[in-house]
Design an enzyme around this catalytic site. Structure first.
Site, PDB file in Angstrom:
ATOM      1  N   GLU A 105      20.647  26.195 -31.922  1.00 36.83           N
ATOM      2  CA  GLU A 105      20.233  25.294 -30.838  1.00 36.83           C
ATOM      3  C   GLU A 105      19.697  26.034 -29.614  1.00 36.83           C
ATOM      4  OE1 GLU A 105      23.409  23.015 -33.160  1.00 36.83           O
ATOM      5  OE2 GLU A 105      23.054  25.080 -32.519  1.00 36.83           O
TER       6      GLU A 105
ATOM      7  N   GLY B  49      23.495  20.964 -36.545  1.00 38.61           N
ATOM      8  CA  GLY B  49      24.388  19.855 -36.829  1.00 38.61           C
ATOM      9  C   GLY B  49      24.970  19.915 -38.228  1.00 38.61           C
TER      10      GLY B  49
ATOM     11  N   GLU C 158      27.938  22.041 -37.897  1.00 41.45           N
ATOM     12  CA  GLU C 158      28.962  21.295 -37.166  1.00 41.45           C
ATOM     13  C   GLU C 158      29.676  20.298 -38.082  1.00 41.45           C
ATOM     14  OE1 GLU C 158      27.641  20.999 -32.587  1.00 41.45           O
ATOM     15  OE2 GLU C 158      26.107  20.283 -33.973  1.00 41.45           O
TER      16      GLU C 158
END
Length: 230
Positions: free
Chosen positions: A122, A99, A102
């Protein structure tokens, strides 16, 4: 100097993000977007080993994500940053994973220290990036390299990320803040009216056909030409 700085401050957790932190981060960027004294924003992590080392695994293992809307709401920070009218620079100082990557990719520019590592791990716990990783990474580095990073779950160096086009600038750790501020200052000195429209026009590339993008680009150019701003 017209530059806003947002710092994720959870050093003991490698600046990993729980729901509360994601909410606070989204709120911070919404406030900066409305602040007329701020022309450029910088996102970074507190000094240590990480920029943002992903989602907080302790919380993540207990979460129940029932549907897409719940996921979208919990991770609205990426949309808030990506849709900010003002340029946002991710100053990556260490691990930038999951994340964290991201969120960095939702920013407009990325600088990184030579000790930084980037990745979408992930797949190693049986899931996929869910906050824009598959989409933004592919647009930034191309399908083949995005597949490599996402399917292997490997980390890459800041230098390799720069060669792929994922990072704009790599520098020594002790020079990272100065070099990032140099870029931010250069942008902040430009016409905010034109900067906002330039960012909006560039963003069209990923979301529209060339024909539609060119037409909107021309409309935005005319707005700037008529404004006499800068």
């Amino acid at each position: 100097n017209k530059i806003g700085i947002v710092t994720v401050n959870r050093p003991k957790e490698l600046n990993s993000m729980n729901s509360e932190t994601r909410k606070e981060l989204a709120n911070a960027f919404e406030e900066l977007d409305m602040d007329k004294d701020v022309h450029v924003s910088i996102l970074t992590g507190s000094p240590g080993k990480a920029f943002i080392a992903g989602a907080d695994i302790k919380e993540f293992s207990k979460m129940e994500i029932k549907d897409r809307k719940a996921m979208e709401s919990d991770w609205r920070v990426t949309d808030v940053i990506a849709n900010s009218a003002k340029p946002v620079i991710a100053m990556i100082n260490g691990f930038c994973l999951g994340g964290g990557l991201e969120i960095a990719m939702a920013c407009d520019l990325r600088t990184a220290s030579t000790n930084s590592k980037l990745g979408q791990p992930e797949i190693n716990i049986g899931i996929i990036p869910g906050a824009g990783g598959t989409q933004r990474l592919t647009r930034l580095v191309g399908e083949g390299r995005a597949m490599e990073l996402i399917l292997t779950g490997n980390m890459i160096s800041a230098e390799k990320a720069e060669s792929w086009g994922l990072v704009n600038l790599v520098t020594d750790e002790d020079q990272l803040e100065d070099q990032t501020m140099k870029i931010a200052t250069q942008i902040a000195e430009k016409s905010p009216f034109a900067i906002e429209r330039a960012k909006k026009s560039v963003k069209l590339v990923a979301n529209n056909t060339m024909e539609k993008g060119l037409k909107i680009e021309q409309e935005l150019f005319v707005e700037c030409f008529k404004s006499n701003d800068g």
